[in-house]
Design a protein around this motif. Structure first.
Motif, PDB file in Angstrom:
ATOM      1  N   GLY A 714      -7.997  97.307  15.946  1.00 50.23           N
ATOM      2  CA  GLY A 714      -7.820  98.700  16.338  1.00 50.23           C
ATOM      3  C   GLY A 714      -9.092  99.499  16.405  1.00 50.23           C
ATOM      4  N   PHE A 737      -7.618 103.261   9.186  1.00 49.57           N
ATOM      5  CA  PHE A 737      -6.262 103.732   9.467  1.00 49.57           C
ATOM      6  C   PHE A 737      -5.448 103.840   8.173  1.00 49.57           C
ATOM      7  CE2 PHE A 737      -7.404 101.302  13.400  1.00 49.57           C
ATOM      8  CZ  PHE A 737      -7.635 102.420  14.194  1.00 49.57           C
ATOM      9  N   LYS A 747      -1.391 110.775  13.184  1.00 46.26           N
ATOM     10  CA  LYS A 747      -1.933 109.854  14.196  1.00 46.26           C
ATOM     11  C   LYS A 747      -2.206 108.494  13.583  1.00 46.26           C
ATOM     12  CE  LYS A 747      -4.104 113.257  17.267  1.00 46.26           C
ATOM     13  NZ  LYS A 747      -5.355 113.707  17.894  1.00 46.26           N
ATOM     14  N   ASP A 748      -2.832 108.494  12.392  1.00 50.52           N
ATOM     15  CA  ASP A 748      -3.102 107.205  11.741  1.00 50.52           C
ATOM     16  C   ASP A 748      -1.805 106.473  11.414  1.00 50.52           C
ATOM     17  OD1 ASP A 748      -5.867 107.335  11.825  1.00 50.52           O
ATOM     18  OD2 ASP A 748      -6.003 108.500   9.982  1.00 50.52           O
ATOM     19  N   SER A 750       1.033 106.760  12.956  1.00 54.87           N
ATOM     20  CA  SER A 750       1.627 106.294  14.210  1.00 54.87           C
ATOM     21  C   SER A 750       0.916 105.055  14.726  1.00 54.87           C
ATOM     22  CB  SER A 750       1.575 107.406  15.267  1.00 54.87           C
ATOM     23  OG  SER A 750       2.301 108.541  14.838  1.00 54.87           O
ATOM     24  N   ILE A 751      -0.424 105.042  14.569  1.00 51.98           N
ATOM     25  CA  ILE A 751      -1.198 103.870  15.032  1.00 51.98           C
ATOM     26  C   ILE A 751      -0.811 102.640  14.230  1.00 51.98           C
ATOM     27  CG2 ILE A 751      -3.519 102.868  15.094  1.00 51.98           C
ATOM     28  CD1 ILE A 751      -4.553 105.685  15.814  1.00 51.98           C
ATOM     29  N   SER A 754       2.524 101.422  15.226  1.00 51.13           N
ATOM     30  CA  SER A 754       2.452 100.777  16.546  1.00 51.13           C
ATOM     31  C   SER A 754       1.875  99.373  16.437  1.00 51.13           C
ATOM     32  CB  SER A 754       1.601 101.615  17.509  1.00 51.13           C
ATOM     33  OG  SER A 754       2.161 102.896  17.692  1.00 51.13           O
ATOM     34  N   ILE A 755       0.832  99.209  15.610  1.00 50.79           N
ATOM     35  CA  ILE A 755       0.216  97.888  15.445  1.00 50.79           C
ATOM     36  C   ILE A 755       1.216  96.909  14.857  1.00 50.79           C
ATOM     37  CG2 ILE A 755      -1.557  96.603  14.197  1.00 50.79           C
ATOM     38  CD1 ILE A 755      -3.355  99.088  14.420  1.00 50.79           C
TER      39      ILE A 755
END
Length: 818
Positions: A714, A737, A747-748, A750-751, A754-755
């Motif tokens: 990422g 993250f 945001k972190d 969500s990232i 998502s990963i």
């Protein structure tokens, strides 16, 4: 000596001097029309002079009249020949190509020859001769002039004026300096001769019946002027003469020779000179002959080719006159003189021959000396100058800098050394071509040269690097101003082929004496500062500081010591446990390399791993890490009977090893390690490298049975195509993250979510590294992260501490924070 004899001597001297000039011009280029015409003009003047010389000392009017006819051959044709010469040198080629033009050009000369040179009824009384104290003169009043006299006046004035006009226009129309000077010399000399000859011949010689014709003597002025133009300005009709000739010495010597010849003739025929000073007539003539010999040898020794030709003509004349005297008088009295003249003639030829050989040797030596000087200049240019930019090169700069440092010690001043490296210059060569890149370097060399002072120095260091020395400065502010000017050079685009290009540069500066006491040290520290400028983003100027030097020295020492780390057993491994998210049970470990240096103690991996990669020592170190980690994993498994896994990092340099898969397979076999328990970690930047070899190596490793994990996922340039193509088993979520969870960053979170979801969809597992707090652990557990690693669970530990940890709770699952 009588005045008529004196004038005759002058006329004979004119013959000698003019003939020397004519022969020299003709020898330089016998095929040139101008040279031939000039020589023809000299022949005409010689006819004129010889005829007047004998006519002036003639015993009676009839003899004088005969020689006057001979003289008319010269003065009757010389003006037509002179105009022809002017037409050639002024480039009137159109007229000279027409055959009928020569008829009109020489028609007046032919008429004068018929009227004055050839006795006929056409002009029965061409001369009215009278004897004066100076010799025979032609006296005619205006009333006594006939049609032929007026035709001649119109001929010589018309041709003379026309020639002068041609020469004058030739000089005015030309833009060349040499032609303008030639035109001026010829115009002034001929115009002066025309005026003087008109005064002496028409007024004094004709109307006032005083002097014989002086025109041949006066014509020496333009003849010598033309030869001077040949010698100094490379006259159009001949090659320039290499050595200057002293006409004064030639004229004096030739006149003295003729005077001696006349004295010899007079002594042979006059009883008044039977004895002089008690000498016999034969002894007197012998002395005269020896003096003539001396004059001839003097001329050939001092005046080169003009003197040689003059000596030949004088001796040839003496031989002919002496031979004629013997035939006329039917006596052998002059035979010793003839033999002497023949001997002198041979001596003259021998001297000239040896002079030519000597001159050839001297010229060869001079040419060799010139070649050596040129070679020295070329060698110096090659040794100390850059052939592309014309600037000095590195060797010269170092030598000059050391000299400047020596001078700065006495003056107690500072010296700045500036190293300039163009940013991304290779892309210019690759896209526009090397010839275009060379133009850029030449242009920048000129612009940089304009930024420095006269006492400063600039050199091309090599490639796209330049060195500048700023000398004799009292404070750093002066140096900052100069580096500011240099940086502004790169703020302005350069224009080549109507296209603007922006080129930036990274600049490093070192200052004497703070950053070094010699050229080598100063350049090295400037290079270090330039590297810092590059690493900080380029297009900036960095001054060398003590901290930069210390870091560099430390880096250099560590790099050198890195070669013996395995031998000295300074490297060791720590292991950080990895736990399963739902049970928090230890399932494996990550092997982390550490270096305990004798001088600097514990060196962190972010410092020495890049060094190992740059020196390619990472290959041998990496294999040691792999073998040590496998051996330790085997110990853990055998002692605690658990199916632990071991994560081992591989660098891109290791993956470029063609035999890496085979080497790892050998380690697995030798240590008895199950490949399924080994996980190879590569960074995201390695995984998505464009090099096709990386994918090939990963596939080879995958075939061994090991699993592949992407570390720091990422943070790089992720590619879904690469995720689909590469044989990846696990994604390690980067610590940045994970830390964002505690800061409340949606945001972190969500990232990370998502990963994890992406990994599940692709059939991969996930591991979060750097877990340090409970809320991080709970969130990651909640969204389905498979594995975790971090200080919240365990810190990296030596193998003994790991063993103690596993020994203390062999059947227990450690709780969070334990």
């Amino acid at each position: 000596m009588s005045y008529p004899a004196l004038f005759s001597i002058l006329f004979f001297s004119v013959c000698i001097v003019s003939m020397v000039s004519g022969v020299l011009v003709l020898l330089n280029n016998p095929k040139a029309p101008g040279n031939r015409c000039f020589f023809a003009m000299i022949i005409a003047i010689n006819f004129w002079s010889v005829g007047l010389a004998f006519a002036n000392i003639a015993p009676d009017a009839a003899t004088c009249n005969t020689w006057r006819h001979v003289s008319a051959v010269g003065w009757g044709t010389v003006y037509a020949i002179t105009l022809h010469f002017f037409l050639i040198i002024t480039g009137k080629k159109t007229l000279l190509k027409k055959w009928w033009f020569y008829i009109f050009l020489y028609l007046p000369a032919i008429i004068c020859l018929l009227a004055f040179a050839i006795p006929s009824g056409l002009n029965p009384n061409p001369y009215n001769l009278q004897r004066t104290e100076f010799g025979w003169v032609n006296v005619k009043t205006i009333a006594e002039h006939n049609i032929w006299d007026w035709i001649f006046r119109a001929y010589y004035i018309g041709y003379a004026v026309t020639g002068l006009i041609l020469v004058r226009q030739w000089g005015r129309k030309s833009s060349e300096h040499n032609i303008k000077m030639q035109s001026r010399i010829i115009f002034l000399s001929f115009a002066g001769a025309l005026i003087l000859a008109s005064i002496t011949d028409v007024l004094l010689g004709n109307f006032f019946a005083q002097l014989p014709q002086m025109a041949p003597i006066i014509l020496l002025i333009p003849i010598i002027a033309i030869y001077h133009a040949i010698e100094k300005y490379g006259f159009i009709v001949s090659r320039p003469v290499k050595e200057r000739t002293s006409y004064i010495r030639i004229i004096i010597s030739a006149t003295l020779y003729v005077v001696l010849s006349l004295m010899q003739v007079i002594s042979s025929t006059s009883n008044s000179m039977v004895t002089i000073g008690g000498l016999s007539n034969a002894a007197f003539q012998g002395i005269i002959t020896q003096l003539q010999v001396f004059i001839a040898i003097y001329l050939v020794l001092t005046e080169n080719k003009p003197g040689y030709i003059t000596a030949l003509l004088l001796n040839a004349g003496s031989i002919f006159s002496s031979t004629g005297f013997m035939i006329q008088q039917k006596t052998a009295q002059a035979l010793p003189g003839v033999i002497s003249y023949l001997s002198v003639l041979l001596i003259i030829v021998l001297i000239n021959s040896y002079k030519k050989k000597t001159a050839a040797y001297i010229e060869k030596i001079d040419n060799q000396r010139k070649n050596l000087e040129e070679s020295e200049k070329k060698l110096y240019q090659m040794a100390y100058y850059d052939s592309l930019t014309g600037l000095h090169n590195r060797e010269w700069f170092i030598d000059y800098l050391n000299k400047s440092i020596h001078a700065a010690r006495r003056r107690v001043c500072l010296i700045g050394v500036i190293l300039i490296d163009l940013d991304s210059f290779k892309s210019i060569n690759d896209t526009m071509g090397h010839s275009f890149g060379d133009q850029v370097l030449r242009l920048l060399a000129r612009q940089l040269s304009s930024c420095i002072r006269e006492e400063d120095a600039i050199a091309r260091f090599g490639g796209d690097e330049f060195l500048i020395m700023v000398s004799n400065i009292s404070n750093l502010e002066d140096l900052h101003r100069i580096t500011g000017r240099i940086m502004r050079v790169f703020q302005t685009p350069i224009s080549l082929q109507n296209i603007e290009y922006f080129i930036t540069a990274s600049i490093g500066v070192a200052v004497y004496p703070e950053d070094g006491l010699n050229a080598e040290t100063l350049i090295k520290n400037a290079d270090i500062a330039m590297d810092i400028a590059k690493s900080k983003g380029k297009n900036q100027c960095v001054y060398c500081t003590s901290s930069i030097k210390e870091d560099t020295i430390k880096k250099m020492e560590l790099t050198n010591q890195l070669y013996r780390t395995l031998e000295r057993k300074e490297l060791f491994l720590h292991y950080q446990p990895q736990v399963k998210a739902d049970t928090q049970k230890i399932t494996g470990f990550e092997a982390l390399l550490r270096w305990n240096n004798k001088k600097y103690r514990l060196v962190t991996p972010d410092v020495f791993i890049p060094m190992a990669e740059q020196t390619r020592l990472i290959r041998s170190i990496g294999l040691w890490v792999f073998q040590t980690a496998c051996e330790q994993l085997k110990v853990f498994q055998d002692r605690f009977h658990e199916d632990f896994s071991m994560s081992i990092n591989l660098s891109i340099e290791q993956l470029r090893d063609d035999d890496i898969a085979n080497k790892i397979n050998n380690i697995l076999r030798d240590t008895g390690t199950n490949a399924a328990n080994i996980q190879i970690e590569i960074t995201e930047s390695i995984a998505f490298d464009e090099d096709t070899v990386i994918l090939q190596r990963l596939e080879e490793l995958k075939k061994l049975g090991v699993s592949i994990a992407i570390d720091d996922f990422g943070t790089g340039f992720s590619s879904f195509d690469r995720l689909r193509t590469f044989p990846i088993d696990l994604l390690k979520i980067d610590i940045c993250f994970v830390h964002g969870i505690s800061s409340g960053s949606q945001k972190d979170r969500s990232i990370i979510k998502s990963i994890i979801q992406l990994a599940k969809n692709l059939g991969m597992e996930t591991l979060a590294e750097g877990v340090e707090t409970r809320d991080q652990f709970l969130y990651l557990q909640e969204i389905g992260c498979n594995y975790m690693q971090g200080y919240y669970f365990y810190k990296p530990m030596p193998a003994k501490e790991i063993a103690s940890l596993l020994q203390a709770k062999p059947e227990e699952t450690p709780g969070p924070g334990d």
